[in-house]
Every structure is written in C-alpha cells, then in structure tokens.
Design an enzyme around this catalytic site. Structure first.
Site, PDB file in Angstrom:
ATOM      1  N   ARG A  51       0.927  -1.392   0.063  1.00 37.63           N
ATOM      2  CA  ARG A  51      -0.067  -0.026  -0.013  1.00 37.63           C
ATOM      3  C   ARG A  51       0.857   1.241  -0.114  1.00 37.63           C
ATOM      4  O   ARG A  51       0.641   2.178  -0.672  1.00 37.63           O
ATOM      5  CB  ARG A  51      -1.123  -0.028   1.125  1.00 37.63           C
ATOM      6  CG  ARG A  51      -1.673   1.329   1.520  1.00 37.63           C
ATOM      7  CD  ARG A  51      -2.945   1.033   2.198  1.00 37.63           C
ATOM      8  NE  ARG A  51      -2.636   0.366   3.447  1.00 37.63           N
ATOM      9  CZ  ARG A  51      -2.123   0.981   4.571  1.00 37.63           C
ATOM     10  NH1 ARG A  51      -1.352   2.125   4.528  1.00 37.63           N
ATOM     11  NH2 ARG A  51      -1.799   0.106   5.417  1.00 37.63           N
ATOM     12  N   TYR A 103     -17.165  16.752 -15.156  1.00 38.66           N
ATOM     13  CA  TYR A 103     -17.785  15.240 -15.159  1.00 38.66           C
ATOM     14  C   TYR A 103     -18.702  14.841 -14.143  1.00 38.66           C
ATOM     15  O   TYR A 103     -18.583  15.290 -12.838  1.00 38.66           O
ATOM     16  CB  TYR A 103     -16.610  14.164 -15.159  1.00 38.66           C
ATOM     17  CG  TYR A 103     -16.779  12.718 -14.804  1.00 38.66           C
ATOM     18  CD1 TYR A 103     -17.481  11.908 -15.836  1.00 38.66           C
ATOM     19  CD2 TYR A 103     -16.219  12.106 -13.754  1.00 38.66           C
ATOM     20  CE1 TYR A 103     -17.973  10.750 -15.352  1.00 38.66           C
ATOM     21  CE2 TYR A 103     -16.521  10.691 -13.387  1.00 38.66           C
ATOM     22  CZ  TYR A 103     -17.401  10.291 -14.415  1.00 38.66           C
ATOM     23  OH  TYR A 103     -17.525   8.674 -13.885  1.00 38.66           O
ATOM     24  N   ASP A 175      -8.045  18.502 -14.339  1.00 34.33           N
ATOM     25  CA  ASP A 175      -8.088  17.032 -14.896  1.00 34.33           C
ATOM     26  C   ASP A 175      -7.632  17.061 -16.605  1.00 34.33           C
ATOM     27  O   ASP A 175      -8.385  17.536 -17.372  1.00 34.33           O
ATOM     28  CB  ASP A 175      -9.684  16.694 -14.894  1.00 34.33           C
ATOM     29  CG  ASP A 175     -10.235  15.440 -15.429  1.00 34.33           C
ATOM     30  OD1 ASP A 175      -9.564  14.521 -16.230  1.00 34.33           O
ATOM     31  OD2 ASP A 175     -11.086  14.809 -14.632  1.00 34.33           O
ATOM     32  N   LYS A 200      -8.624   5.703 -19.337  1.00 36.05           N
ATOM     33  CA  LYS A 200      -9.146   6.352 -20.574  1.00 36.05           C
ATOM     34  C   LYS A 200      -8.086   6.280 -21.749  1.00 36.05           C
ATOM     35  O   LYS A 200      -7.494   5.300 -21.916  1.00 36.05           O
ATOM     36  CB  LYS A 200      -9.722   7.975 -20.667  1.00 36.05           C
ATOM     37  CG  LYS A 200     -10.982   7.654 -19.553  1.00 36.05           C
ATOM     38  CD  LYS A 200     -12.053   6.976 -19.724  1.00 36.05           C
ATOM     39  CE  LYS A 200     -13.199   6.646 -18.756  1.00 36.05           C
ATOM     40  NZ  LYS A 200     -12.859   7.279 -17.527  1.00 36.05           N
TER      41      LYS A 200
END
Lengths: 402, 373
Positions: A51, A103, A175, A200
């Site tokens: 982690r 978004y 973004d 994406k």
C-alpha cells in the site's frame, strides 16, 4: 543522455527500470508482493508494504510524473479515487471553485461527499475568467478545472485561471484526461496537480480502471503521498503493469484518434441533421484559439447535438461500429449518451442548464479506419433522418444494447 | 536448512529470492528479452523461451521438491510428455503398463505412426512380463503410479531395478501423488513427469506440465529440446504454479483425508460394486452397479462437478469411458477394466459431510428409481 532530453515517444518506451538490473529484463516485472524483507533492523529499504509503495507501481508513477513534468506521480484504483484523494488535501470550511460542466462523477463527489465534510463549492462557467474572479472567497483553496470539459468540450484558459488562483493563494487542479500529457501539460502552464482517469487514453484498451495524479512540488507530493497511503485507494499491481504497458502506445493511438476526430467533426458539422458540433479543433469552436495556445491537438473526443431524443435513439440504434457505452479513450470508438450515462448523477434541470440536452451525444474516436467511421455515421444519420421524417423509428438492432 | 520439511520448503518458494527490493513474493517477469551490457555479456537471461527469471525460480524449486537435478516447466502435461519423448529416435521402443491416461496413449500411438517410436504394453504390475518384453530396441520404461483410472500402485523400486539392469531410462508420471506423497527419483526413476494442471496448480486455473530429471546428460538434452521445441510455460502461469505450490501440503492432506472417508462411505453403499483406492492420495475410482445409472447419477450431483480433469480444490467426477479414455479403442479399454460403469472421483477439499450428502442423495435416487422399475 539524460532522460529529460528524450522526446515524448521515447519517454513512453523508457526502459529506465531500476529493478531490472539483475536480469536486464526490458519490461518491468510484476511484483505481486504485499510485504518486503528489511535488510537492517533500524533502517528500512524503499519498500515495506505494498500500500505504501510497490516496485511495479513505482515504475508507473515515475513514468507519469516524467510525462507530465511533475516531481511525483501517484497511482489510484480509479480516476475518481485520484480525484477524491486530491480533494482530501482540503479541510472542513475550505471552498472549491469548479467547472460547472464537470464530469458527473466529480459533480457527485463535490456535491454529495465533500459537503459531508463541510467543504464548500461554487460552480462557475470556467470559460469566463470574470466569473471565475468573482467566485473567490477568503476560504477558497482550490480551483478545479477540466479542459476540454466533459461532454461539451468547453475550453478553459489554464494560464488565466492559474494567474487568478495564484493571486488568491489557491491551488489549481486540472483534470487532463481528455488531452493526456502528449497534447497538454498543465503543470508547465502553472497548475499544481494534474489528475487523470487513466482508464481512458493512458491505458487505452478498455481493460483497466485506474487513476493517476501528478504534483508540481515536493511539499504537495508529501501531502498527497500521506493521503494515498492513509486512504489506501492505490492501484493493484497487475493493473499498474497493464496501464504502463498501455501507455507505451499512447502517442501512436492518440495521434491517430485525434486525426480521425478532426475529420469526423468536420463531417458532422456539414451534416444537415446535426445541430451543433463541439470540438476544439473546429475554427468555429469558441475556445479554438485558447486551446491551441495551451495544447498541441484537439484530441479524440467530440460531442454533437441532434434535434431530439427520438432522432438520437434512431441514430444510435443504427450505428454499426462504435460501442454504445460509457467511458472513452479506447482503441474502440465509443459513443455515449451523457444524459443517461456520464451525467446521470445530475438532475435534469442542472443537466440542461449545462447544455447536456436529450439530443447530445459524445463520441470518443477509436482506431478504426476513419472512412469506415464516417460511412457508418453517415448511414445511421440517414436512417435516423428518414425514420423521424416518416414518423416511425426503425431500430435494426434494439437488442444489442440490453 | 537443507533438511527442512517439505511444508517449509513449499511455503518458502520464492521468498528471499529477490534481493533488490526484498519482495517476499517473487515478481512476475513478463519480459521476453533481456538487455546485454556488451558482446559476450549476459545476465544469464537472453530470451524468455530459453530462460525466464520467474520460470527459473519455479523450475529450481520444483527440482528440489522431486529431488532431481533439473526441472523443466512446460505449457501442459502433454507438452511435458512430448519433451521426454524427444529424447528418443526412430526404431527406439518404450515399454509401458496397460492402464494409462488416454492422452498419453494417444500420443504414444502417434509417435509410433509418425516417427517409428513404438510403445509396447504389459499388464499392470506384471514385473516378469515387463522384463520379458524388453528387446534390443527398448530404451525406456514409462509408468503411471497409481494408474489412471484404475488406481493400481506399482512398486517403483522393483521397476527401477529392472530398468537399471537393462540400462533403460525409467520415467514415472507422478501427477496423482505429487512429491508430497511420492518421490519416484528417490526410488530409482530417472525422469518424473507431471501434469501440473492437477494438484501442483491445484485450483483448476492453470494448464502446465513438468519434467524433472536426474543426471547431467539427460538434463542437458532435455534443456536443449525444451528450448528448441519451445513448449515452455509462460511467466504468468509459472507464477500461479508457485502460488499453488505454497498450499500443496495442506491441500494434499485435505484431499487424502476426504478421499479416505469417501472410500469408506462408498464401500458401504449397495449401489456401488467396487471402490478402487491405492491407500493414499485424493483420487478414487468406483463402479456403479448398473451402466444405466451413470447418467442419472451424474445429473443428480449438486455439489460435485461432472468435469474432465482432477487435482483441484473442487471435487470433480469424470466418466473415463467418454472423457479421459475416449481415445482408447473400446475393446482395449474394456479389457483393461475401464468399463462403462467406472467413474473417477477427484475428491476435493470441501467439508466431507457435504460431499457424503451429495453422494448419498445421488445414489439414493438410483435405487429408488430402480425399485420403482
């Protein structure tokens, strides 16, 4: 030769993988190890628990940091995990200024989650710098920008927003999902944090859900690392590897898709049934000049408006090539219907106020032959036009989308 | 540290193998090629077909488990058998027992037809017959123990003795017992074969095979053929096998415990005429009283899966007549005892009471149906 001097495409294929010195492997190994031996009692090595850090993830994080020109990269379990983690740098009582056509998932995060922690927000038309200037409050800490925005491809002047934000001592989050660092590097324009839904274009194959963040300076890096490790929304090891693999072809994929998108945008603009085309590569686009001043291409996503829902339905149901699906940025062309897909989290009134009407469609242009795509769009538009003209909607392939 | 128990060796596979980061689990090297620092300089890795760090780790660990000199991970169990067959040439002959996995039988047949490498069969455990069948052309003895599907155990040392006496290679398929329960090389075999898809992988999710050999010359030939023919195991599958091996001891114990109780249960059922179990391992075969019961029995099972394969955590029942042994001519198959009432049970590691309950209701339905008739 320093890595910094390499061209973008070369950086994508970089073999600077410090962990392969033993074998010379040209691809980074996939370290499925949750924990690591510590050689010394009182001084731990660079990895102790996955982690907190993992060699495979580190290769990916270093790569995206290099591509975006930042000091450190962070990989998260999804684009929303990256965005949420970046927002977690804020405290109760802080205020965020955010693009009004952001978004839907980010909209939901800001309005439904951040509000629980008394983090306030104001939506503004980010294309209007006066409106942005008027939205600052004494407690404003972050200006959050998507450019081009989703789904209407509005262009925000990154340098202009940065100037205002700096005057108010605020951070700027961008973004950069639609552009990727190939076409736009917000950190170089003064932004502080770049965020990606790496699902994406970066991954590019519709097979990995992932998020990436890159920060400009060491202080922010420490802060975001603290959040990444504390919250633990880190990207899984095989996904780190798959994403890194996908990024190797980012340049060739993105260039091809963007080239086709320009052709398709022009085709749609000249089609009588199409009311409006939203693509910053069109000279008629309001943000065309600003966009070309801060990015090297208009990208591979465009939206267009058909007269109404019935025509949109007939059109979609008669298309043969694009997947009718959520998401974007893949090898396959993907057509989305924002009203019920990416922006379903928004109430109808909010949605329509933002121009996301029932006739709006978003196309993420893939790597298919461009002529095939144009021909497919043309035939579906023709059927839609005829069907609506005749008062009936002929759906050849209704079952496909169930 | 050399005298560690097998449980310890198994769970420690790969640990302390990586010193750059200290990763407790070895990384998966999905790299086909390896950079050379200069002409004539190699890290020991050049091209993944020849050697891959993840596969090498698996192979080295497995060779130790079987106490051989070298192991070769192959893309399937059949690829492993084919690698061993590549040691022979035209007019060489092999000897085997007549109870054998159908896929192996099929491959032996093809080798005879295509390459003139003939296999002769002797009745299982007819040791005198085996020795008598040796000719000048015989180069190797190939056995499975326990056999598939009749579960007959062979005395490996006895066969090894015959093989040594006649200077033959002795090859043992150890798929059913794994090195946890049986180490043929220690008992005198030269080569051990595995369908690692079975207990070694253990989760019905990896297709893989192993060849382990003792002796420098054979190892060198096998290494050359492994690289030349190229049916090597992929890095990802190599890693999954390592992951599977870590629980091999626990799984084999659980399989065996359940299998013993299944044997006892089946022995007490009137619907079952024979139970074939070699006293160890997780594989059991049994015969139903009537051939026409086979289909309804398989259909009635709710927990146990009717499927081809074995050695996974899930219980599987296989019908050799139409599945694993379908390629053996009917007459040969029947003569060998693989008749149409025979079922092969790979006992999984579910709770034994659940397995018994599933068998119970499926068997009970048969006799009920019979009494109605």
């Amino acid at each position: 030769m320093s890595k910094k001097n390499y061209g973008f495409e070369t950086k994508l294929i970089s073999q600077d993988c410090y962990i392969d010195s033993k074998t010379g492997a040209v691809n980074p190994p996939v370290y499925y190890s949750s924990t690591f031996h510590q050689g010394q009692f009182d001084s731990f090595g660079p990895f102790d628990y996955t982690r907190s850090g993992n060699p495979t993830r580190k290769v990916l994080e270093e790569t995206i940091a290099e591509l975006e020109g930042g000091v450190q990269g962070f990989a998260f379990a999804s684009g929303m995990a990256a965005i949420s983690s970046a927002f977690m740098l804020l405290s109760s009582g802080d205020h965020v200024i955010i693009s009004e056509d952001v978004y839907g998932g980010t909209f939901r995060m800001v309005t439904k989650v951040l509000t629980k922690f008394q983090i306030q927000h104001t939506f503004v038309d980010m294309t209007d710098l006066d409106a942005v200037a008027g939205a600052f409050r004494p407690n404003t800490k972050v200006v959050y920008v998507e450019t081009p925005s989703n789904p209407l491809l509005h262009i925000t002047d990154i340098r202009g927003v940065v100037k205002l934000a700096k005057a108010h001592n605020c951070l700027v989050y961008i973004d950069n999902t639609f552009m990727t660092p190939l076409h736009q590097r917000p950190l170089e324009l003064g932004a502080d944090i770049v965020l990606h839904s790496a699902t994406k274009f970066l991954a590019g194959h519709s097979d990995v859900v992932a998020g990436l963040a890159v920060v400009k300076d060491e202080k922010l890096a420490d802060q975001l690392y603290f959040i990444q490790n504390s919250f633990g929304a880190v990207l899984g090891i095989p996904d780190c590897w798959a994403l890194h693999r996908g990024m190797k072809t980012l340049s060739v994929r993105m260039k091809q898709s963007s080239e086709s998108a320009q052709v398709i945008a022009e085709f749609l603009q000249n089609h009588p049934l199409v009311e409006e085309v939203f693509y910053p590569g069109l000279a008629t686009h309001a943000g065309h000049e600003i966009h070309l001043g801060q990015a090297t291409s208009a990208g591979a996503v465009l939206s267009f408006r058909l007269p109404n829902k019935d025509i949109a339905k007939a059109f979609v149901e008669n298309l043969e090539i694009p997947a009718f699906a959520v998401s974007l940025g893949a090898v396959e062309s993907i057509l989305s219907y924002p009203a019920t897909m990416s922006h379903a989290a928004m109430r109808q009134k909010e949605r329509e106020k933002r121009g996301i009407t029932d006739g709006l469609l978003r196309l993420s242009v893939g790597l298919e032959n461009c002529e095939d795509l144009v021909a497919d769009l043309a035939q579906a538009l023709e059927i839609a036009e005829r069907a609506v003209g005749a008062g009936t909607v002929a759906a050849r392939t209704v079952g496909r989308f169930i | 540290m050399a005298n560690q128990h097998i449980q310890t060796k198994l769970v420690q596979i790969g640990n302390r193998s990586e010193h750059i980061t200290g990763a407790v689990n070895p990384p998966i090297y999905l790299s086909t090629a390896y950079r050379h620092e200069g002409i004539g300089l190699s890290t020991g890795y050049d091209y993944t077909r020849t050697k891959n760090p993840t596969r090498a780790l698996l192979e080295e660990s497995f060779a130790k488990l079987e106490e051989g000199d070298q192991a070769f991970a192959c893309s399937s169990g059949m690829a492993a058998i084919q690698l061993v067959l590549s040691l022979f040439q035209k007019n060489d002959e092999l000897l085997s027992f007549n109870d054998l996995y159908g896929g192996t039988y099929r491959l032996f047949n093809q080798y005879e037809k295509s390459y003139g490498i003939k296999t002769s069969y002797v009745k299982v455990n007819d040791y005198n017959g085996l020795e008598d069948a040796i000719t000048e052309k015989t180069k190797a003895i190939y056995i499975e123990t326990p056999t598939n599907p009749l579960m007959i155990e062979t005395d490996i040392e006895k066969v090894a003795h015959i093989a040594k006496k006649h200077h033959l290679l002795f090859i043992v398929d150890n798929t059913f017992l794994t090195p946890y329960l049986q180490k043929p090389i220690v008992d005198g075999a030269d080569i051990v074969i595995h369908s690692a898809t079975k207990y070694i992988g253990g989760h019905n999710d990896v297709l893989a095979g192993f060849v382990v050999a003792k002796g420098q010359e054979i190892c060198e030939q096998l290494a050359a053929n492994h690289n030349a023919a190229g049916a090597v195991l992929s890095p990802l599958d190599s890693w999954l096998l390592i992951r599977g091996l870590k629980t091999l001891a626990l799984r084999m114990e659980a399989h065996q415990n359940n299998a013993k109780q299944v044997v006892e249960f089946l022995n007490n059922r009137p619907e079952v005429t024979d139970v074939l179990y070699p006293s160890r391992g997780g594989m059991v075969s049994f015969r139903l009283a009537k051939e026409e019961w086979v289909d309804p029995f398989l259909r009635s099972l709710k927990l146990i899966t009717f499927a081809e394969s074995l050695g996974g955590v899930e219980s599987f029942i296989t019908y050799p007549a139409t599945q694993t042994h379908a390629d053996i001519p009917l007459q040969t198959r029947m003569k060998n005892g693989v008749d149409n009432r025979l079922l092969r049970f790979s006992v999984g590691i579910e709770h034994i009471e659940d397995l018994k309950a599933d068998l119970d209701h499926a068997l009970a339905a048969l006799s009920k149906g019979a009494s109605v008739r």
